[in-house]
Design a protein around this motif. Structure first.
Motif, PDB file in Angstrom:
ATOM      1  N   SER A 149       0.742  -1.004  -0.059  1.00 15.37           N
ATOM      2  CA  SER A 149      -0.008   0.082   0.018  1.00 15.37           C
ATOM      3  C   SER A 149       0.895   1.196   0.010  1.00 15.37           C
ATOM      4  O   SER A 149       0.370   2.190  -0.284  1.00 15.37           O
ATOM      5  CB  SER A 149      -0.889  -0.072   1.163  1.00 15.37           C
ATOM      6  N   SER A 150       2.042   1.253   0.356  1.00 13.14           N
ATOM      7  CA  SER A 150       2.967   2.369   0.188  1.00 13.14           C
ATOM      8  C   SER A 150       4.601   1.868   0.301  1.00 13.14           C
ATOM      9  O   SER A 150       4.698   0.899   0.797  1.00 13.14           O
ATOM     10  CB  SER A 150       2.588   3.454   1.340  1.00 13.14           C
ATOM     11  N   ILE A 151       5.208   2.850  -0.312  1.00 15.82           N
ATOM     12  CA  ILE A 151       6.696   2.711  -0.438  1.00 15.82           C
ATOM     13  C   ILE A 151       7.013   4.201  -0.237  1.00 15.82           C
ATOM     14  O   ILE A 151       6.782   4.814  -0.822  1.00 15.82           O
ATOM     15  CB  ILE A 151       7.330   2.102  -1.553  1.00 15.82           C
ATOM     16  N   GLU A 152       8.060   4.446   0.463  1.00 20.12           N
ATOM     17  CA  GLU A 152       8.669   5.673   0.688  1.00 20.12           C
ATOM     18  C   GLU A 152      10.140   5.366   0.603  1.00 20.12           C
ATOM     19  O   GLU A 152      10.718   4.641   1.390  1.00 20.12           O
ATOM     20  CB  GLU A 152       8.193   6.109   2.314  1.00 20.12           C
ATOM     21  N   TYR A 153      10.876   6.413  -0.080  1.00 24.66           N
ATOM     22  CA  TYR A 153      12.105   6.389  -0.142  1.00 24.66           C
ATOM     23  C   TYR A 153      12.837   7.659   0.801  1.00 24.66           C
ATOM     24  O   TYR A 153      12.245   8.608   0.686  1.00 24.66           O
ATOM     25  CB  TYR A 153      12.920   6.155  -1.370  1.00 24.66           C
ATOM     26  N   ALA A 154      13.842   7.709   1.444  1.00 19.58           N
ATOM     27  CA  ALA A 154      14.237   8.973   1.944  1.00 19.58           C
ATOM     28  C   ALA A 154      15.958   8.812   2.354  1.00 19.58           C
ATOM     29  O   ALA A 154      16.534   7.816   2.158  1.00 19.58           O
ATOM     30  CB  ALA A 154      13.822   9.039   3.299  1.00 19.58           C
ATOM     31  N   GLY A 155      16.640  10.083   2.396  1.00 19.80           N
ATOM     32  CA  GLY A 155      17.968  10.103   2.499  1.00 19.80           C
ATOM     33  C   GLY A 155      18.548  11.310   2.867  1.00 19.80           C
ATOM     34  O   GLY A 155      17.978  12.427   2.245  1.00 19.80           O
ATOM     35  N   ASN A 156      19.494  11.707   3.521  1.00 17.03           N
ATOM     36  CA  ASN A 156      20.212  12.840   3.909  1.00 17.03           C
ATOM     37  C   ASN A 156      21.390  12.821   2.839  1.00 17.03           C
ATOM     38  O   ASN A 156      21.862  11.824   2.939  1.00 17.03           O
ATOM     39  CB  ASN A 156      20.387  12.914   5.439  1.00 17.03           C
ATOM     40  N   TYR A 157      21.883  13.925   3.003  1.00 19.32           N
ATOM     41  CA  TYR A 157      22.958  13.963   1.900  1.00 19.32           C
ATOM     42  C   TYR A 157      24.316  13.216   2.676  1.00 19.32           C
ATOM     43  O   TYR A 157      25.227  12.829   2.058  1.00 19.32           O
ATOM     44  CB  TYR A 157      23.393  15.549   1.920  1.00 19.32           C
ATOM     45  N   ASP A 158      24.235  13.212   3.988  1.00 21.35           N
ATOM     46  CA  ASP A 158      25.549  12.681   4.927  1.00 21.35           C
ATOM     47  C   ASP A 158      24.977  11.445   5.526  1.00 21.35           C
ATOM     48  O   ASP A 158      25.640  10.883   6.484  1.00 21.35           O
ATOM     49  CB  ASP A 158      25.880  13.713   5.837  1.00 21.35           C
ATOM     50  N   GLY A 159      24.010  10.586   4.762  1.00 24.12           N
ATOM     51  CA  GLY A 159      23.620   9.265   5.407  1.00 24.12           C
ATOM     52  C   GLY A 159      23.071   8.245   4.222  1.00 24.12           C
ATOM     53  O   GLY A 159      23.502   8.611   3.242  1.00 24.12           O
ATOM     54  N   GLU A 160      22.494   7.133   4.752  1.00 23.66           N
ATOM     55  CA  GLU A 160      22.477   6.000   3.759  1.00 23.66           C
ATOM     56  C   GLU A 160      20.976   6.335   3.217  1.00 23.66           C
ATOM     57  O   GLU A 160      20.379   7.286   4.007  1.00 23.66           O
ATOM     58  CB  GLU A 160      22.413   5.102   4.537  1.00 23.66           C
TER      59      GLU A 160
END
Length: 137
Positions: free
Chosen positions: A108-119
């Protein structure tokens, strides 16, 4: 019963529709919840005005969720394709020292995230789409 390690709570996806289950790659946290709706049958005759519920009534459902590090494995690709196609597929949840829950779910949902200094990370949620089976260990 001794305490169980959270890493042993596994969410597996059917890779080919024929029961070839593979653990979703990169997961760090997983959760399964079971729910049932109640059917209120309270009436003027209910003793003391207490609510009464219909035994065995209501709709049962389950939800799976997980989050982790995005590794772009074949299981990730399979999950993305199922999501975009809107396909219902079998999943398994292995609950350590308890058993296996298996049945049809829709992503029902997929979310992607990331910070410039992380994974890069992802979160995914699945909703049950039929009867589930439980196999005790």
């Amino acid at each position: 019963m001794a305490a169980q390690s959270g890493k042993d709570l596994l969410v597996k996806i059917d890779m080919d529709g024929a029961g070839s289950f593979v653990t979703l790659a990169g997961l760090r946290a997983t959760r399964i919840s079971f729910n049932t709706e109640t059917v209120d049958v309270t009436s003027l005759e209910s003793v003391g005005g207490w609510r009464e519920l219909l035994s065995g009534g209501g709709v049962k459902s389950a939800a799976i969720s997980g989050s982790g590090v995005f590794v772009d494995a074949s299981s990730d690709e399979r999950a993305r394709q199922l999501f975009f196609d809107g396909t219902v597929m079998d999943f398994q949840v292995i609950i350590p020292d308890f058993g296996t829950v298996e049945g049809a779910f829709q992503i029902s949902s997929i979310e992607y995230a990331g910070n410039y200094d992380g994974e890069a990370t992802y979160e995914m949620a699945m909703a049950s789409a039929g009867a589930l089976t439980f196999t005790a260990l």
